[in-house]
Each structure stands twice: as C-alpha cells, then as structure tokens.
Design a protein around this motif. Structure first.
Motif, PDB file in Angstrom:
ATOM      1  N   LYS A  90       0.849  -1.192   0.000  1.00 38.33           N
ATOM      2  CA  LYS A  90       0.000   0.000   0.000  1.00 38.33           C
ATOM      3  C   LYS A  90       0.882   1.239   0.000  1.00 38.33           C
ATOM      4  CE  LYS A  90      -3.995   2.109   0.170  1.00 38.33           C
ATOM      5  NZ  LYS A  90      -4.978   1.995  -0.941  1.00 38.33           N
ATOM      6  N   ASP A  91       0.667   2.106  -0.977  1.00 41.12           N
ATOM      7  CA  ASP A  91       1.449   3.346  -1.094  1.00 41.12           C
ATOM      8  C   ASP A  91       2.947   3.053  -1.070  1.00 41.12           C
ATOM      9  OD1 ASP A  91      -0.927   4.835  -1.159  1.00 41.12           O
ATOM     10  OD2 ASP A  91      -0.990   4.985   1.020  1.00 41.12           O
ATOM     11  N   GLY A  92       3.338   1.983  -1.731  1.00 36.84           N
ATOM     12  CA  GLY A  92       4.753   1.644  -1.853  1.00 36.84           C
ATOM     13  C   GLY A  92       5.341   0.893  -0.678  1.00 36.84           C
ATOM     14  N   ARG A  93       4.571   0.655   0.378  1.00 42.96           N
ATOM     15  CA  ARG A  93       5.063  -0.032   1.569  1.00 42.96           C
ATOM     16  C   ARG A  93       4.590  -1.484   1.573  1.00 42.96           C
ATOM     17  NH1 ARG A  93       7.086   3.617   5.259  1.00 42.96           N
ATOM     18  NH2 ARG A  93       6.990   2.076   6.949  1.00 42.96           N
ATOM     19  N   ILE A  94       5.513  -2.388   1.829  1.00 39.45           N
ATOM     20  CA  ILE A  94       5.199  -3.809   1.943  1.00 39.45           C
ATOM     21  C   ILE A  94       4.792  -4.094   3.391  1.00 39.45           C
ATOM     22  CG2 ILE A  94       6.128  -6.148   1.788  1.00 39.45           C
ATOM     23  CD1 ILE A  94       8.196  -4.979  -0.222  1.00 39.45           C
ATOM     24  N   VAL A  95       3.636  -4.712   3.574  1.00 39.25           N
ATOM     25  CA  VAL A  95       3.133  -5.037   4.911  1.00 39.25           C
ATOM     26  C   VAL A  95       2.994  -6.553   5.023  1.00 39.25           C
ATOM     27  CG1 VAL A  95       1.303  -4.687   6.614  1.00 39.25           C
ATOM     28  CG2 VAL A  95       1.857  -2.860   4.962  1.00 39.25           C
ATOM     29  N   THR A  96       3.577  -7.119   6.068  1.00 41.00           N
ATOM     30  CA  THR A  96       3.444  -8.555   6.330  1.00 41.00           C
ATOM     31  C   THR A  96       3.483  -8.787   7.829  1.00 41.00           C
ATOM     32  OG1 THR A  96       4.258 -10.756   5.693  1.00 41.00           O
ATOM     33  CG2 THR A  96       5.933  -9.112   6.244  1.00 41.00           C
ATOM     34  N   ARG A  97       2.828  -9.813   8.258  1.00 42.47           N
ATOM     35  CA  ARG A  97       2.746 -10.103   9.688  1.00 42.47           C
ATOM     36  C   ARG A  97       4.134 -10.405  10.253  1.00 42.47           C
ATOM     37  NH1 ARG A  97      -2.142 -12.006  12.205  1.00 42.47           N
ATOM     38  NH2 ARG A  97      -1.749 -12.527  14.388  1.00 42.47           N
ATOM     39  N   GLY A  98       4.426  -9.917  11.446  1.00 41.55           N
ATOM     40  CA  GLY A  98       5.682 -10.221  12.104  1.00 41.55           C
ATOM     41  C   GLY A  98       5.730 -11.660  12.585  1.00 41.55           C
ATOM     42  N   LEU A  99       6.926 -12.123  12.880  1.00 43.25           N
ATOM     43  CA  LEU A  99       7.098 -13.506  13.311  1.00 43.25           C
ATOM     44  C   LEU A  99       6.542 -13.720  14.717  1.00 43.25           C
ATOM     45  CD1 LEU A  99      10.687 -14.297  12.000  1.00 43.25           C
ATOM     46  CD2 LEU A  99       8.487 -14.817  10.927  1.00 43.25           C
ATOM     47  N   GLY A 100       6.061 -14.925  14.949  1.00 44.67           N
ATOM     48  CA  GLY A 100       5.513 -15.327  16.237  1.00 44.67           C
ATOM     49  C   GLY A 100       4.985 -16.740  16.107  1.00 44.67           C
ATOM     50  N   HIS A 101       4.280 -17.206  17.132  1.00 47.73           N
ATOM     51  CA  HIS A 101       3.722 -18.548  17.077  1.00 47.73           C
ATOM     52  C   HIS A 101       2.612 -18.676  16.045  1.00 47.73           C
ATOM     53  CE1 HIS A 101       5.094 -19.643  21.441  1.00 47.73           C
ATOM     54  NE2 HIS A 101       6.098 -19.507  20.590  1.00 47.73           N
ATOM     55  N   GLU A 102       2.086 -17.521  15.558  1.00 47.49           N
ATOM     56  CA  GLU A 102       0.918 -17.560  14.675  1.00 47.49           C
ATOM     57  C   GLU A 102       1.252 -17.960  13.246  1.00 47.49           C
ATOM     58  OE1 GLU A 102       0.642 -14.659  17.962  1.00 47.49           O
ATOM     59  OE2 GLU A 102       1.999 -14.804  16.243  1.00 47.49           O
ATOM     60  N   ILE A 103       2.512 -17.791  12.816  1.00 49.64           N
ATOM     61  CA  ILE A 103       2.878 -18.082  11.434  1.00 49.64           C
ATOM     62  C   ILE A 103       4.207 -18.812  11.384  1.00 49.64           C
ATOM     63  CG2 ILE A 103       1.658 -16.026  10.601  1.00 49.64           C
ATOM     64  CD1 ILE A 103       4.469 -14.802  10.026  1.00 49.64           C
ATOM     65  N   LEU A 104       4.466 -19.414  10.235  1.00 52.36           N
ATOM     66  CA  LEU A 104       5.752 -20.060  10.008  1.00 52.36           C
ATOM     67  C   LEU A 104       6.797 -19.018   9.641  1.00 52.36           C
ATOM     68  CD1 LEU A 104       7.204 -22.842   9.740  1.00 52.36           C
ATOM     69  CD2 LEU A 104       6.728 -22.678   7.290  1.00 52.36           C
ATOM     70  N   SER A 105       7.975 -19.194  10.173  1.00 54.97           N
ATOM     71  CA  SER A 105       9.090 -18.320   9.811  1.00 54.97           C
ATOM     72  C   SER A 105       9.627 -18.766   8.451  1.00 54.97           C
ATOM     73  CB  SER A 105      10.197 -18.414  10.877  1.00 54.97           C
ATOM     74  OG  SER A 105      11.306 -17.634  10.500  1.00 54.97           O
ATOM     75  N   GLY A 106       9.059 -18.212   7.397  1.00 55.03           N
ATOM     76  CA  GLY A 106       9.386 -18.644   6.050  1.00 55.03           C
ATOM     77  C   GLY A 106      10.837 -18.355   5.684  1.00 55.03           C
ATOM     78  N   ILE A 107      11.513 -19.327   5.107  1.00 59.40           N
ATOM     79  CA  ILE A 107      12.878 -19.111   4.645  1.00 59.40           C
ATOM     80  C   ILE A 107      12.876 -18.172   3.453  1.00 59.40           C
ATOM     81  CG2 ILE A 107      14.970 -20.238   3.794  1.00 59.40           C
ATOM     82  CD1 ILE A 107      14.099 -20.857   6.741  1.00 59.40           C
ATOM     83  N   THR A 108      11.926 -18.359   2.547  1.00 53.28           N
ATOM     84  CA  THR A 108      11.796 -17.435   1.418  1.00 53.28           C
ATOM     85  C   THR A 108      11.370 -16.058   1.916  1.00 53.28           C
ATOM     86  OG1 THR A 108      11.186 -19.305   0.027  1.00 53.28           O
ATOM     87  CG2 THR A 108      10.748 -17.114  -0.847  1.00 53.28           C
ATOM     88  N   ARG A 109      10.497 -16.012   2.920  1.00 54.14           N
ATOM     89  CA  ARG A 109      10.098 -14.728   3.519  1.00 54.14           C
ATOM     90  C   ARG A 109      11.314 -13.942   3.968  1.00 54.14           C
ATOM     91  NH1 ARG A 109       9.702 -12.587   8.527  1.00 54.14           N
ATOM     92  NH2 ARG A 109       7.922 -11.247   9.033  1.00 54.14           N
ATOM     93  N   ALA A 110      12.208 -14.593   4.725  1.00 56.68           N
ATOM     94  CA  ALA A 110      13.396 -13.897   5.227  1.00 56.68           C
ATOM     95  C   ALA A 110      14.257 -13.371   4.094  1.00 56.68           C
ATOM     96  CB  ALA A 110      14.209 -14.840   6.112  1.00 56.68           C
ATOM     97  N   ALA A 111      14.455 -14.179   3.060  1.00 58.65           N
ATOM     98  CA  ALA A 111      15.288 -13.751   1.934  1.00 58.65           C
ATOM     99  C   ALA A 111      14.647 -12.605   1.170  1.00 58.65           C
ATOM    100  CB  ALA A 111      15.548 -14.930   1.002  1.00 58.65           C
TER     101      ALA A 111
END
Length: 285
Positions: A191-212
């Motif tokens: 949105k308006d040039g900003r990438i928004v994604t949920r922060g890491l925690g027990h709720e989601i998997l810590s994606g390896i592709t996400r980190a890269a």
C-alpha cells in the motif's frame, strides 16, 4: 526412470521404500518436514532450511538426525541420482516407530528420516507467476504453534480444497480479524509503496523465502512494515503477494472475488520475484 528415495540411510527405488505402521509420524503427526527447491540442479536456501529444521526438531524435543554437512550430501545425492534440474526435495523426520502411546517413546528410539524428490520443469517460470493467483478468506483453525513446521497439515489441505471449490487457487486464513498466512505460504500486501506482512511469532511459520525476500526488499530500499493486516486492508491494497520455498514470489490478483489493485500482477511483486530468483541462482549450492 524409477525415482530413488532416501529412507533411514538407504537409497531405494520408491516402490521398495517402507516405513513402519507404528511410526509416530503416521500415528500422531509427530514429525517435522522441510521442502528445498532446486534450480539448475542446485539447492536454494539450503542453510536456512537446515537451520529451521533444527529449530523445529528442538521445539519438539528431537535432535538433528545427522550433521548438516551429511544432510547436504544426501540432498545433493538425490538431485544427482534422480537427474533433477528444477524441482523440490522433501525431507521428513519423525520421532520413530514405537508401540502406540501418547507418551513419547524412549529417547534412544531411532528416528525415521525420509527424503524424496519431485521434478518440476520450469519451476522459475510458471503461469501463476505471470498471471497471479486468486485467494479466498477462511477462518484459521490450526493449532497454536504454527512456527513449528510439523506434518499436521490437514486443515491447510482442507482450506486449499475449499478454495478450489470456490474457483480460487488458495486461501488466506483469518484470526482475530487479521490475516495470518496462506495454506502453505506467507502473505503480504503493498500500500502506497510499503510492503506489509505479519511479524514472526507462534501464529505463522518463519518462512525461509520470507526472510530472503524481506532482506532483498530492504537492500532495494523498499519500505517494510511487519505487523498484522486486516482483510479490509488487503482488499484495499495496491498489490498483494505470497512467498514460499516452492513458489518463490507469487502475485495475488483477487481476494474473495474482488480484484486487488488493477487485477493484474503489480510491479513490487514482479520485481521481488525477479531479484529473489536471480539471487537464489547466484547463491545456490
């Protein structure tokens, strides 16, 4: 050609591979897994997957089944034995076979270690990457430790099938009014040039592709917010996309039947996919 798989130290034709009916992965989903992509016969993000495997095992009180360099050798062996140019390597480690009991077996019970390949010609150039995917929203009914990459994937599988029944490609899961992730991927909006994604925690998997991808986005001077976002925010976004080890970066062009942005893959998702694949090929093992 008969596919060669790895089971507990042996390389076997797939039709000769066997795992005990008493294996806890089968009886209790007491197991973790990883999927590593192969491009041009080389492994993508292997170190990240190995590190996450060790963490997932540790969270379940299981050790690594072999040193990391031995695990790398098995991956490379399977690529060579199966002549994989583009594809995936699936790895699963269970607590082993023991008489059925909710209590864990003795600590010296041998673990079960299985790896197999899947050939995916053209993995880096798929129609979904060019055209985008459609998602629907569903309640997130998974257990609370999604940060552990376990094999208990029944609800994500059910959600994927519900999405297909609705004419979509995947589902974004919703908890407490916010998007957690897709059935097998991390979720993002722009949105308006900003990438928004949920922060890491027990709720989601810590994606390896996400980190890269987030690292590459920061290097490209893109702005990132790691926070929960709502379904309404997603519907009003300029772009949306997902990341995963097997799909890299895929644009999302529709949510619950409503077009996202212009209903076509946006420039941020296209650029991130391009730089991720370029960097992955350069750094592949």
């Amino acid at each position: 050609m008969t596919r060669i798989v790895y089971v507990n130290g042996d390389y076997l034709p797939e039709d000769a591979a066997r795992v005990s009916v008493f294996d806890r992965g089968f009886l209790f989903a007491d197991a973790v897994y990883e999927v590593t992509s192969v491009l041009g016969g080389r492994l993508i993000d292997f170190d990240g997957h190995a590190a996450r495997l060790e963490r997932s095992l540790g969270e379940l009180g299981m050790p690594m089944p072999m040193p990391r360099d031995s695990l790398l050798a098995v991956h490379r062996d399977l690529v060579a034995r199966n002549s994989i140019e583009d594809g995936l390597i699936y790895l699963q480690v269970t607590r082993g076979a023991a008489d059925r009991d909710f209590a864990y077996p003795d600590a010296d019970t041998p673990q079960t270690v299985v790896l197999f390949t899947q050939a995916k010609p053209g993995l880096a150039d798929t129609p979904a990457a060019r055209e985008g995917i459609r998602v629907v929203s569903l309640p997130d009914l998974r257990w609370g430790r999604r940060d552990i990459k376990t094999v208990q994937l029944l609800y994500p599988s059910m959600a994927k099938m519900e999405a297909r029944a609705r004419g979509a490609d995947d589902a974004w899961m919703i908890e407490d009014g916010a998007v957690t992730e897709g059935t097998s991927n991390n979720a993002y909006i722009v949105k308006d040039g900003r990438i928004v994604t949920r922060g890491l925690g027990h709720e989601i998997l810590s994606g390896i592709t996400r980190a890269a991808v987030l690292r590459l986005a920061r290097e490209a001077q893109m702005q990132i917010e790691e926070r929960p976002f709502t379904l309404d925010e997603a519907r009003a976004a300029d772009e949306a996309f997902v990341t995963s080890a097997s799909a890299f970066v895929l644009p999302v062009i529709e949510i619950d039947g409503a077009a996202v942005g212009g209903g076509t893959p946006g420039p941020v998702a296209r650029r991130l996919r391009e730089i991720y694949i370029d960097e992955s090929r350069r750094a592949a093992l």
